[in-house]
Scaffold this active site. Structure first.
Site, PDB file in Angstrom:
ATOM      1  N   ILE A  12       0.835  -1.204   0.000  1.00  0.00           N
ATOM      2  CA  ILE A  12       0.000   0.000   0.000  1.00  0.00           C
ATOM      3  C   ILE A  12       0.867   1.251   0.000  1.00  0.00           C
ATOM      4  O   ILE A  12       0.562   2.244  -0.667  1.00  0.00           O
ATOM      5  CB  ILE A  12      -0.964  -0.004   1.191  1.00  0.00           C
ATOM      6  CG1 ILE A  12      -1.825  -1.271   1.168  1.00  0.00           C
ATOM      7  CG2 ILE A  12      -1.872   1.225   1.173  1.00  0.00           C
ATOM      8  CD1 ILE A  12      -2.662  -1.491   2.409  1.00  0.00           C
ATOM      9  N   ASP A  31      11.861   2.575   5.048  1.00  0.00           N
ATOM     10  CA  ASP A  31      11.506   1.162   4.975  1.00  0.00           C
ATOM     11  C   ASP A  31      12.688   0.329   5.449  1.00  0.00           C
ATOM     12  O   ASP A  31      13.843   0.728   5.262  1.00  0.00           O
ATOM     13  CB  ASP A  31      11.130   0.761   3.538  1.00  0.00           C
ATOM     14  CG  ASP A  31      10.139  -0.389   3.495  1.00  0.00           C
ATOM     15  OD1 ASP A  31      10.483  -1.487   3.979  1.00  0.00           O
ATOM     16  OD2 ASP A  31       9.027  -0.201   2.964  1.00  0.00           O
ATOM     17  N   PHE A  80       2.515   3.322   7.379  1.00  0.00           N
ATOM     18  CA  PHE A  80       2.186   1.999   6.840  1.00  0.00           C
ATOM     19  C   PHE A  80       3.050   0.888   7.433  1.00  0.00           C
ATOM     20  O   PHE A  80       2.974  -0.257   6.986  1.00  0.00           O
ATOM     21  CB  PHE A  80       2.400   1.973   5.320  1.00  0.00           C
ATOM     22  CG  PHE A  80       1.506   2.867   4.528  1.00  0.00           C
ATOM     23  CD1 PHE A  80       0.162   2.593   4.393  1.00  0.00           C
ATOM     24  CD2 PHE A  80       2.017   3.986   3.879  1.00  0.00           C
ATOM     25  CE1 PHE A  80      -0.669   3.404   3.640  1.00  0.00           C
ATOM     26  CE2 PHE A  80       1.202   4.804   3.116  1.00  0.00           C
ATOM     27  CZ  PHE A  80      -0.141   4.518   2.999  1.00  0.00           C
ATOM     28  N   ALA A  81       3.910   1.211   8.389  1.00  0.00           N
ATOM     29  CA  ALA A  81       4.936   0.262   8.836  1.00  0.00           C
ATOM     30  C   ALA A  81       4.378  -0.755   9.815  1.00  0.00           C
ATOM     31  O   ALA A  81       4.659  -0.714  11.015  1.00  0.00           O
ATOM     32  CB  ALA A  81       6.105   1.017   9.454  1.00  0.00           C
ATOM     33  N   LYS A  84       0.957  -7.446   8.630  1.00  0.00           N
ATOM     34  CA  LYS A  84      -0.465  -7.387   8.269  1.00  0.00           C
ATOM     35  C   LYS A  84      -1.148  -8.727   8.034  1.00  0.00           C
ATOM     36  O   LYS A  84      -2.306  -8.760   7.624  1.00  0.00           O
ATOM     37  CB  LYS A  84      -0.636  -6.526   7.017  1.00  0.00           C
ATOM     38  CG  LYS A  84       0.084  -7.085   5.790  1.00  0.00           C
ATOM     39  CD  LYS A  84      -0.243  -6.320   4.536  1.00  0.00           C
ATOM     40  CE  LYS A  84       0.405  -6.987   3.328  1.00  0.00           C
ATOM     41  NZ  LYS A  84      -0.182  -6.561   2.065  1.00  0.00           N
ATOM     42  N   SER A 124      -7.474  -0.865  10.174  1.00  0.00           N
ATOM     43  CA  SER A 124      -8.045  -2.031   9.503  1.00  0.00           C
ATOM     44  C   SER A 124      -9.462  -2.294   9.972  1.00  0.00           C
ATOM     45  O   SER A 124      -9.825  -2.000  11.120  1.00  0.00           O
ATOM     46  CB  SER A 124      -7.171  -3.252   9.817  1.00  0.00           C
ATOM     47  OG  SER A 124      -7.819  -4.452   9.475  1.00  0.00           O
ATOM     48  N   TYR A 149      -3.298  -9.298  15.021  1.00  0.00           N
ATOM     49  CA  TYR A 149      -3.174  -8.203  14.049  1.00  0.00           C
ATOM     50  C   TYR A 149      -4.264  -7.162  14.294  1.00  0.00           C
ATOM     51  O   TYR A 149      -3.992  -5.960  14.439  1.00  0.00           O
ATOM     52  CB  TYR A 149      -3.273  -8.729  12.618  1.00  0.00           C
ATOM     53  CG  TYR A 149      -3.482  -7.625  11.609  1.00  0.00           C
ATOM     54  CD1 TYR A 149      -2.451  -6.739  11.304  1.00  0.00           C
ATOM     55  CD2 TYR A 149      -4.715  -7.444  10.985  1.00  0.00           C
ATOM     56  CE1 TYR A 149      -2.648  -5.705  10.398  1.00  0.00           C
ATOM     57  CE2 TYR A 149      -4.919  -6.420  10.083  1.00  0.00           C
ATOM     58  CZ  TYR A 149      -3.880  -5.557   9.792  1.00  0.00           C
ATOM     59  OH  TYR A 149      -4.079  -4.524   8.911  1.00  0.00           O
ATOM     60  N   LYS A 153      -4.025  -3.118  15.847  1.00  0.00           N
ATOM     61  CA  LYS A 153      -4.595  -1.916  15.228  1.00  0.00           C
ATOM     62  C   LYS A 153      -5.556  -1.214  16.184  1.00  0.00           C
ATOM     63  O   LYS A 153      -5.592   0.020  16.259  1.00  0.00           O
ATOM     64  CB  LYS A 153      -5.294  -2.284  13.916  1.00  0.00           C
ATOM     65  CG  LYS A 153      -4.351  -2.725  12.811  1.00  0.00           C
ATOM     66  CD  LYS A 153      -3.417  -1.617  12.392  1.00  0.00           C
ATOM     67  CE  LYS A 153      -2.560  -1.988  11.205  1.00  0.00           C
ATOM     68  NZ  LYS A 153      -1.620  -0.910  10.820  1.00  0.00           N
ATOM     69  N   ASN A 199      -2.192 -13.576   2.026  1.00  0.00           N
ATOM     70  CA  ASN A 199      -3.441 -12.975   1.568  1.00  0.00           C
ATOM     71  C   ASN A 199      -3.949 -13.657   0.301  1.00  0.00           C
ATOM     72  O   ASN A 199      -3.171 -14.233  -0.475  1.00  0.00           O
ATOM     73  CB  ASN A 199      -3.260 -11.476   1.341  1.00  0.00           C
ATOM     74  CG  ASN A 199      -2.963 -10.741   2.632  1.00  0.00           C
ATOM     75  OD1 ASN A 199      -3.452 -11.121   3.700  1.00  0.00           O
ATOM     76  ND2 ASN A 199      -2.152  -9.702   2.552  1.00  0.00           N
ATOM     77  N   GLY A 295      -8.950 -17.123  13.741  1.00  0.00           N
ATOM     78  CA  GLY A 295      -8.932 -15.667  13.638  1.00  0.00           C
ATOM     79  C   GLY A 295      -9.817 -15.106  12.551  1.00  0.00           C
ATOM     80  O   GLY A 295     -10.042 -13.898  12.481  1.00  0.00           O
ATOM     81  N   ASP A 296     -10.344 -15.960  11.660  1.00  0.00           N
ATOM     82  CA  ASP A 296     -11.201 -15.495  10.578  1.00  0.00           C
ATOM     83  C   ASP A 296     -12.648 -15.346  11.039  1.00  0.00           C
ATOM     84  O   ASP A 296     -13.092 -16.009  11.987  1.00  0.00           O
ATOM     85  CB  ASP A 296     -11.149 -16.465   9.398  1.00  0.00           C
ATOM     86  CG  ASP A 296      -9.927 -16.264   8.522  1.00  0.00           C
ATOM     87  OD1 ASP A 296      -9.271 -15.215   8.659  1.00  0.00           O
ATOM     88  OD2 ASP A 296      -9.622 -17.158   7.715  1.00  0.00           O
TER      89      ASP A 296
END
Length: 333
Positions: A12, A31, A80-81, A84, A124, A149, A153, A199, A295-296
């Site tokens: 991203i 980065d 963004f660091a 994920k 997220s 995760y 967030k 992913n 986790g889903d």
């Protein structure tokens, strides 16, 4: 206006750097290449015709942050660091909390000491946990997260709320992403995780090109039309453009804390995604059904109206664009 982008070479982050540069912003990037590649810097320059001022380092290292702030007059930070991968976070909670929470505290400390108080934070939809109602609005209940995760967030969101409450001269925009997929239409940048993808879309692409044998679909017994999990997929370029809208919002309206969903408002199942990829690209995807992944959740998609009304943000690209661009990137690389 000079924007400091952490995780600038990631999936991203790189697309957002392209959009920032093409919209006339100056970009300073950081980065550590833990989940990205250095050659992305050249690709950002090739697409945009401009370069970012780049620093290699880890955001947990306060010295690199102080160096960046001392050498540049930063107007705004986009962070963004973060790690994920939902599944990986379950097996590596310490790594996820250290990287995703401690690094933000280090960043905020450096920002405060350098009187830079404008931040766009990459959050997220996982902060909503297993949602009570669908579609999800920004006022939906948060908490009850189902993986480290998402919890990381949520922790950072609470930190940012407490920070703003203590000092309302901060300008903070929290963007809750749904599921970014796709790639830049040039095929030069896209999602390229190190190792086996965690992913869905990069995994499908790796199966399509023969690098991986089979896609594992985690569960087909959810309460959804075809039994597989339903998510709100958004093209990464649309998502990147949402960050431009957020920066404009903070520049326009001083001293506030804002929260927005960035999604399309449409839910697609895992099998919908497989079928769309096969149809758009003319490639058969070998897949198998396996047990649910810890986790889903079953269903997660957004109500994007607040971002439309307050940011002027609308996701424009279609599901066909997403799967076609994902495969185009795989072919180029």
């Amino acid at each position: 206006m000079k924007i400091f982008v952490t995780g600038c070479c990631g999936y991203i982050g790189s697309h957002t750097c392209v959009e920032l540069l093409t919209n006339g912003y100056n970009v300073v990037g950081l980065d550590n290449f833990s989940n990205s590649k250095k050659e992305v810097l050249d690709k950002i320059r090739e697409i945009s015709g401009k370069s970012i001022k780049f620093y290699e380092g880890d955001m947990l290292d306060s010295s690199i942050l102080y160096k960046i702030f001392s050498e540049n007059e930063i107007d705004c930070v986009i962070d963004f660091a973060a790690y994920k991968a939902v599944g990986e976070s379950v097996s590596k909670p310490i790594e996820y909390y250290t990287n995703n929470v401690s690094s933000v505290l280090t960043l905020l400390t450096a920002m405060k000491k350098n009187n830079c108080k404008r931040l766009v934070f990459s959050s997220s939809a996982t902060v909503y946990g297993d949602p009570d109602t669908i579609p999800i609005t920004e006022d939906s209940k948060t908490g009850g997260t189902t993986n480290p995760y998402g919890t990381s967030k949520l922790f950072v969101e609470e930190i940012l709320k407490d920070l703003y409450k203590s000092d309302n001269t901060w300008d903070i925009c929290i963007l809750r992403y749904f599921n970014p997929i796709g790639a830049h239409s040039s095929g030069l940048i896209g999602e390229e995780p190190n190792g086996i993808p965690a992913n869905l879309m990069p995994y499908i692409s790796k199966v399509a090109c023969g690098k991986l044998e089979c896609l594992s679909i985690f569960g087909n017994d959810y309460d959804t039309p075809d039994g597989t999990g339903v998510r709100d997929y958004i093209h990464v370029v649309d998502l990147a453009k949402g960050h431009i809208k957020a920066v404009e919002k903070l520049d326009r309206e001083k001293n506030g804390l804002y929260i927005y969903n960035l999604g399309t408002g449409k839910g697609y199942s895992v099998l919908d995604m497989v079928n769309a990829f096969e149809k758009a690209n003319g490639i058969k995807i070998n897949y198998k059904i396996v047990g649910r992944r810890e986790g889903d959740i079953a269903v997660c998609y957004s109500d994007p109206n607040k971002a439309k009304e307050e940011l002027g943000f609308i996701a424009e690209k279609t599901l066909e664009d997403m799967v076609r661009d994902a495969w185009n990137y795989e072919n180029h690389n």
